[in-house]
Enzyme design. Sequence first.
Site, PDB file in Angstrom:
ATOM      1  N   HIS A 131       0.804  -1.049  -0.024  1.00 38.93           N
ATOM      2  CA  HIS A 131      -0.316   0.277   0.332  1.00 38.93           C
ATOM      3  C   HIS A 131       1.080   1.316  -0.052  1.00 38.93           C
ATOM      4  O   HIS A 131      -0.326   2.533  -0.197  1.00 38.93           O
ATOM      5  CB  HIS A 131      -0.825  -0.146   1.363  1.00 38.93           C
ATOM      6  CG  HIS A 131      -0.403   0.208   2.342  1.00 38.93           C
ATOM      7  ND1 HIS A 131      -1.127   0.406   3.473  1.00 38.93           N
ATOM      8  CD2 HIS A 131       1.454  -0.336   2.751  1.00 38.93           C
ATOM      9  CE1 HIS A 131      -0.368  -0.379   4.422  1.00 38.93           C
ATOM     10  NE2 HIS A 131       1.127  -0.176   4.459  1.00 38.93           N
ATOM     11  N   HIS A 132       2.244   0.754   0.088  1.00 35.49           N
ATOM     12  CA  HIS A 132       3.030   2.433   0.370  1.00 35.49           C
ATOM     13  C   HIS A 132       3.314   2.623  -1.244  1.00 35.49           C
ATOM     14  O   HIS A 132       3.626   3.993  -1.399  1.00 35.49           O
ATOM     15  CB  HIS A 132       4.710   2.585   0.909  1.00 35.49           C
ATOM     16  CG  HIS A 132       3.976   2.039   2.181  1.00 35.49           C
ATOM     17  ND1 HIS A 132       3.033   3.318   2.814  1.00 35.49           N
ATOM     18  CD2 HIS A 132       4.081   1.156   3.528  1.00 35.49           C
ATOM     19  CE1 HIS A 132       3.163   2.102   4.447  1.00 35.49           C
ATOM     20  NE2 HIS A 132       3.958   1.423   4.832  1.00 35.49           N
ATOM     21  N   ALA A 133       3.316   1.766  -2.325  1.00 31.19           N
ATOM     22  CA  ALA A 133       3.960   2.911  -4.048  1.00 31.19           C
ATOM     23  C   ALA A 133       3.390   3.551  -3.872  1.00 31.19           C
ATOM     24  O   ALA A 133       1.886   3.602  -4.250  1.00 31.19           O
ATOM     25  CB  ALA A 133       3.506   1.250  -4.301  1.00 31.19           C
ATOM     26  N   ASP A 173      -0.687   5.192   2.561  1.00 31.72           N
ATOM     27  CA  ASP A 173      -0.675   6.154   2.234  1.00 31.72           C
ATOM     28  C   ASP A 173      -0.599   6.135   0.729  1.00 31.72           C
ATOM     29  O   ASP A 173      -0.893   7.773   0.136  1.00 31.72           O
ATOM     30  CB  ASP A 173       0.663   7.075   2.523  1.00 31.72           C
ATOM     31  CG  ASP A 173       1.741   6.119   2.522  1.00 31.72           C
ATOM     32  OD1 ASP A 173       1.840   5.076   2.288  1.00 31.72           O
ATOM     33  OD2 ASP A 173       2.986   6.360   2.545  1.00 31.72           O
TER      34      ASP A 173
END
Length: 390
Positions: A131-133, A173
């Site tokens: 989920h950070h990419a 994010d």
Amino acid sequence: MSGRAQLMWDEAVTGYDFGPGHPMDPVRLALTRRLVDAFGLDREVEVVAAKAAGESTLRLVHRQDYIGAVRAASADPAAADQSYGLGTMDDPAFAGMHEVSSLIAGQSVGAAEAVWRGEALHAVNFAGGLHHAMPGGASGFCIYNDASLAIARLLELGAERVAYVDVDVHHGDGVQTAFWEDPRVLTISLHEHPRTLFPQTGWPEETGADSAAGSAVNVALPAGTGDAGWLRAFHAVVPELIADFRPQVLVTQHGADTHFEDPLAHLAVSLDAQRAVQVACHDLAHEYADGRWVALGGGGYAVVDVVPRSWTHLVAIAAGRAVEPEAMIPEGWRQEVFAKTRQLAPARMTDGRWPVAWLGWDEGYDPADRLDQAVLATRRAVFPLRGLLA
């Protein structure tokens, strides 16, 4: 609609390997898959290997120049362009990085397609949840954002309301960024407070662009939050928002790094509380989204003691054959763990805290309590934007 769940799995996803000593050890995926099989859950789900996400699918979220940079680093890791977050300590470049990252993304996209088309009611990709990419860069062990790609594909197929619930210890994010301006997507993230943990975002005041006010929701939990506080926060925020939004599909991310044994964070949640939230997400999907549920993995760096058990519970819940917390773990799996890791495996599917007790928000709150302050900050920031009482 088929009532059967799908488990998205291709053994090649274990090639998502940043190298020796990196926290994201792919053994966690292999051990989870073996534990799912050890409990006989293969007979309860349809195991599907989806194709890798192609260029046009990746471009639903990621910029063309970034995809090109990943391809180049994949072909020649020594030439990785660090301006894209590649070849860094968090995201070392490795040969075949583009191919395996695309494959993981393809499993999440395939899960979304199966659920939307009615080929499965629930679909799980525990290799996903990266989920950070960001659209234009790698971040936090994540190359391609499979969660965002799955949501973007649902929108492309015609979905008008998709809810995303992220209970990883780190802020979701990248998914929030991807849909910051899109009111069709409600993103909810419960995570350790940005003051004490990467990526230092996810403040309650982050509520979406003006065009999508109230579509981003962040619950920033104080370090040390345990089972009762974590479940209290989840139930004080998530069900009411899901009931109001009434998504057509619920996408959830189940990073196991909230656990008290996780080496990279500071919450104190047990496996039993993680299982309770998995059950709650399943129930929310049935109550408000006609059962359409896409469940993803995420972080989790206690790769023997925690991750395989947590995600096996997730698969079992999706399959409609929940594994009881007190269940003994098959001895064959425990022997395999020792052979692969030289670590002793846990004996049961519980941390001994089931059932987990917690107080509902409607029972009153303590203005001096840091957990209650965090919940109230989120409700005050978001609920009025959605026409709800804070």
